[in-house]
Design a protein around this motif. Structure first.
Motif, PDB file in Angstrom:
ATOM      1  N   HIS A 140       2.560  -2.559  21.313  1.00 33.81           N
ATOM      2  CA  HIS A 140       3.811  -2.635  20.572  1.00 33.81           C
ATOM      3  C   HIS A 140       3.983  -4.017  19.954  1.00 33.81           C
ATOM      4  CE1 HIS A 140       7.882  -1.869  19.324  1.00 33.81           C
ATOM      5  NE2 HIS A 140       8.328  -2.925  20.000  1.00 33.81           N
ATOM      6  N   ASN A 141       4.223  -4.036  18.649  1.00 37.27           N
ATOM      7  CA  ASN A 141       4.454  -5.278  17.932  1.00 37.27           C
ATOM      8  C   ASN A 141       5.560  -5.021  16.919  1.00 37.27           C
ATOM      9  OD1 ASN A 141       4.131  -7.324  15.698  1.00 37.27           O
ATOM     10  ND2 ASN A 141       2.571  -8.093  17.112  1.00 37.27           N
ATOM     11  N   PRO A 142       6.772  -5.544  17.156  1.00 39.11           N
ATOM     12  CA  PRO A 142       7.907  -5.249  16.272  1.00 39.11           C
ATOM     13  C   PRO A 142       7.658  -5.610  14.808  1.00 39.11           C
ATOM     14  CG  PRO A 142       8.645  -6.339  18.278  1.00 39.11           C
ATOM     15  CD  PRO A 142       7.151  -6.418  18.277  1.00 39.11           C
ATOM     16  N   THR A 143       6.977  -6.720  14.562  1.00 41.78           N
ATOM     17  CA  THR A 143       6.733  -7.159  13.181  1.00 41.78           C
ATOM     18  C   THR A 143       5.839  -6.176  12.446  1.00 41.78           C
ATOM     19  OG1 THR A 143       6.961  -9.481  13.835  1.00 41.78           O
ATOM     20  CG2 THR A 143       5.866  -9.030  11.740  1.00 41.78           C
ATOM     21  N   LEU A 144       4.716  -5.808  13.081  1.00 44.08           N
ATOM     22  CA  LEU A 144       3.783  -4.876  12.444  1.00 44.08           C
ATOM     23  C   LEU A 144       4.383  -3.478  12.342  1.00 44.08           C
ATOM     24  CD1 LEU A 144       0.391  -5.951  14.098  1.00 44.08           C
ATOM     25  CD2 LEU A 144       1.371  -6.689  11.918  1.00 44.08           C
ATOM     26  N   GLU A 145       5.125  -3.066  13.361  1.00 46.49           N
ATOM     27  CA  GLU A 145       5.731  -1.732  13.348  1.00 46.49           C
ATOM     28  C   GLU A 145       6.762  -1.620  12.230  1.00 46.49           C
ATOM     29  OE1 GLU A 145       6.149   2.158  14.503  1.00 46.49           O
ATOM     30  OE2 GLU A 145       4.716   0.692  15.299  1.00 46.49           O
ATOM     31  N   SER A 146       7.545  -2.665  12.041  1.00 46.66           N
ATOM     32  CA  SER A 146       8.540  -2.669  10.971  1.00 46.66           C
ATOM     33  C   SER A 146       7.864  -2.601   9.608  1.00 46.66           C
ATOM     34  CB  SER A 146       9.406  -3.935  11.076  1.00 46.66           C
ATOM     35  OG  SER A 146      10.301  -4.017   9.984  1.00 46.66           O
ATOM     36  N   TYR A 147       6.781  -3.371   9.442  1.00 47.49           N
ATOM     37  CA  TYR A 147       6.048  -3.363   8.176  1.00 47.49           C
ATOM     38  C   TYR A 147       5.443  -1.974   7.929  1.00 47.49           C
ATOM     39  CZ  TYR A 147       3.103  -5.115   4.388  1.00 47.49           C
ATOM     40  OH  TYR A 147       2.519  -5.322   3.175  1.00 47.49           O
ATOM     41  N   TYR A 148       4.896  -1.376   8.975  1.00 48.92           N
ATOM     42  CA  TYR A 148       4.242  -0.069   8.875  1.00 48.92           C
ATOM     43  C   TYR A 148       5.252   1.012   8.482  1.00 48.92           C
ATOM     44  CZ  TYR A 148       1.646   4.092  10.385  1.00 48.92           C
ATOM     45  OH  TYR A 148       1.028   5.320  10.438  1.00 48.92           O
ATOM     46  N   CYS A 149       6.439   0.994   9.094  1.00 52.35           N
ATOM     47  CA  CYS A 149       7.435   2.040   8.865  1.00 52.35           C
ATOM     48  C   CYS A 149       8.211   1.859   7.566  1.00 52.35           C
ATOM     49  CB  CYS A 149       8.403   2.110  10.037  1.00 52.35           C
ATOM     50  SG  CYS A 149       7.653   2.602  11.605  1.00 52.35           S
ATOM     51  N   ASN A 150       8.462   0.624   7.181  1.00 53.90           N
ATOM     52  CA  ASN A 150       9.369   0.371   6.071  1.00 53.90           C
ATOM     53  C   ASN A 150       8.698  -0.025   4.760  1.00 53.90           C
ATOM     54  OD1 ASN A 150      11.587   0.789   7.836  1.00 53.90           O
ATOM     55  ND2 ASN A 150      11.451  -1.336   8.534  1.00 53.90           N
ATOM     56  N   ILE A 151       7.472  -0.541   4.827  1.00 55.60           N
ATOM     57  CA  ILE A 151       6.835  -1.037   3.599  1.00 55.60           C
ATOM     58  C   ILE A 151       5.622  -0.193   3.229  1.00 55.60           C
ATOM     59  CG2 ILE A 151       5.769  -3.044   2.483  1.00 55.60           C
ATOM     60  CD1 ILE A 151       7.478  -4.826   4.248  1.00 55.60           C
ATOM     61  N   THR A 152       4.556  -0.274   4.005  1.00 55.32           N
ATOM     62  CA  THR A 152       3.362   0.516   3.714  1.00 55.32           C
ATOM     63  C   THR A 152       2.504   0.636   4.961  1.00 55.32           C
ATOM     64  OG1 THR A 152       1.378   0.704   2.336  1.00 55.32           O
ATOM     65  CG2 THR A 152       2.081  -1.504   2.924  1.00 55.32           C
ATOM     66  N   LYS A 153       1.746   1.736   5.006  1.00 54.13           N
ATOM     67  CA  LYS A 153       0.846   1.963   6.136  1.00 54.13           C
ATOM     68  C   LYS A 153      -0.520   1.322   5.911  1.00 54.13           C
ATOM     69  CE  LYS A 153       3.052   6.348   7.290  1.00 54.13           C
ATOM     70  NZ  LYS A 153       2.880   7.810   7.484  1.00 54.13           N
ATOM     71  N   SER A 154      -0.763   0.878   4.691  1.00 57.56           N
ATOM     72  CA  SER A 154      -2.057   0.273   4.351  1.00 57.56           C
ATOM     73  C   SER A 154      -1.809  -1.047   3.623  1.00 57.56           C
ATOM     74  CB  SER A 154      -2.891   1.215   3.486  1.00 57.56           C
ATOM     75  OG  SER A 154      -3.114   2.440   4.150  1.00 57.56           O
ATOM     76  N   PRO A 155      -1.636  -2.132   4.346  1.00 56.77           N
ATOM     77  CA  PRO A 155      -1.326  -3.424   3.713  1.00 56.77           C
ATOM     78  C   PRO A 155      -2.501  -3.985   2.926  1.00 56.77           C
ATOM     79  CG  PRO A 155      -1.725  -3.712   6.060  1.00 56.77           C
ATOM     80  CD  PRO A 155      -1.719  -2.237   5.816  1.00 56.77           C
ATOM     81  N   THR A 156      -2.181  -4.751   1.900  1.00 52.40           N
ATOM     82  CA  THR A 156      -3.212  -5.414   1.112  1.00 52.40           C
ATOM     83  C   THR A 156      -3.739  -6.631   1.870  1.00 52.40           C
ATOM     84  OG1 THR A 156      -1.587  -6.823   0.009  1.00 52.40           O
ATOM     85  CG2 THR A 156      -2.051  -4.682  -1.001  1.00 52.40           C
ATOM     86  N   GLN A 157      -4.808  -7.222   1.340  1.00 51.37           N
ATOM     87  CA  GLN A 157      -5.399  -8.389   1.982  1.00 51.37           C
ATOM     88  C   GLN A 157      -4.408  -9.555   2.036  1.00 51.37           C
ATOM     89  OE1 GLN A 157      -8.367  -7.957   3.292  1.00 51.37           O
ATOM     90  NE2 GLN A 157      -8.398  -9.992   4.238  1.00 51.37           N
TER      91      GLN A 157
END
Length: 380
Positions: A80-97
């Motif tokens: 569990h990582n709140p920062t990554l989970e928030s990014y995954y749920c709210n922005i994109t599931k496949s982040p750019t470099q």
């Protein structure tokens, strides 16, 4: 306002050719005709389908999956990582470099750890093989039984062999009990698919599937209201004739029975192309588009009905392109038949490949961090 809207919606000039109307479809002399209010029966039938499906998947599909050797993929859960989970749920599931580099600074993770976290997180959201197998089993069972029932209901009807017979006596066509139940069951099933779409396996053609379900429900409902029932039964039979082959191919694919999946898929592809790209447009649509205007003047319902048929035909062409691409790959390269619409699992092999690329760029890694070589040797 509602009464005015209802009066406008049901006005005869929209639904019938000139000179005909609702009075022509009043029951008389023991002859029964389709009524718009009959369609409400489809809602409880849809609810029954949803209940029966749950029972079927637990008592039939799950044991069958075990019997055929459907194996679940063991998926590693991400920490569990709140920062990554928030990014995954709210922005994109496949982040750019660039985003990965920013996330590294925020979390203290290395680039590889962030990439691995997102890969495993995506895998967690993917439906399991067992879920896919149970869904395919349910649809296979319905499509097969619906095709057999539809064929039994139409086998002795003259309009199955001479399509012009579907307009003989229109719109005063007596409703048969077999037509009533064929319509209500099909309408109830497609309504249940629309109700369960949020929980079903989502594929890349999700939007096209929604359009297909809505167009099918509208087509069945409209053809019932204006007594296009003979045409409607033929359309449903044509569509049910190939779908159970596709669902059975999926079942064998999920079970790992490659040869069975491949050959059933080729049979499906052949039947799909014949029924959806030949029989449907050149026989059925021809008989609903060209022939009726020789009997009566075109009206709104005529254009609306054929517009829905053309919407389905566009979807048929879209899916036929995908099917032909898969079939060509199998026939020319003997590749495994895979559903191009499905979201592929990101396996350990893909992770190892990314590790190699990362090592080539940054050197060896251990636990997500670059390993520095401090064992220097003097050169003489």
């Amino acid at each position: 306002m509602l009464s005015g809207l209802s009066e406008w919606f049901w006005q005869e000039r929209l639904w019938f050719p000139e000179g005909l109307g609702w009075a022509d479809l009043e029951d008389r002399d023991g002859r029964v005709y389709a009524k718009a209010h009959d369609l409400w029966v489809a809602l409880p039938i849809a609810l029954i389908f949803l209940i029966v499906r749950q029972i079927f998947e637990r008592t039939v599909a799950t044991p069958l999956a075990s019997l055929l050797g459907v194996k679940e993929t063991v998926r590693l859960k991400v920490p569990h990582n709140p920062t990554l989970e928030s990014y995954y749920c709210n922005i994109t599931k496949s982040p750019t470099q660039t985003s990965i580099a920013s996330l590294c600074k925020q979390t203290g993770y290395s680039e590889r750890q962030v990439q691995r976290w997102f890969r495993r997180r995506r895998n967690q959201d993917r439906p399991s093989l067992l879920k896919k197998f149970r869904e395919a089993s349910w649809r296979f069972t319905f499509y097969l039984l619906a095709f057999i029932a539809g064929l039994a209901a139409l086998i002795d009807k003259p309009w199955l062999y001479d399509l012009k017979e579907m307009w003989q006596g229109f719109p005063v066509l007596t409703l048969l009990p077999s037509q009533y139940w064929y319509y209500m069951i099909e309408l109830g099933f497609y309504s249940s698919l629309l109700f369960s779409v949020a929980s079903d396996v989502k594929r890349k053609d999700f939007k096209e599937q929604i359009v297909h379900h809505v167009a099918t429900i509208l087509l069945i409902s409209f053809s019932w209201c204006v007594n296009y029932i003979r045409a409607g039964t033929l359309i449903m039979l044509v569509h049910d004739s190939s779908d159970y082959f596709l669902e059975s191919a999926k079942m064998f694919n999920y079970a790992g029975w490659r040869n069975a999946c491949n050959y059933i898929f080729i049979v499906f592809a052949a039947i799909f192309i014949i029924t959806r790209l030949v029989i449907f447009p050149f026989w059925i649509i021809y008989c609903t588009w060209v022939y009726p205007v020789t009997i009566y003047e075109p009206f709104f319902g005529y254009y609306f009905f054929n517009g829905l048929l053309m919407t389905l035909q566009c979807l048929h062409i879209f899916w036929a392109i995908l099917i032909i691409r898969i079939a060509i790959r199998f026939l020319t390269n003997n590749e495994k038949v895979d559903d191009e619409r499905s979201d592929k699992e990101e396996t350990d092999e893909s992770e190892e490949e990314e590790d190699k690329k990362y090592m080539e760029k940054n050197g060896p890694v251990q636990n997500g961090h670059t390993v520095h070589n401090n064992n220097h040797r003097k050169t003489e």
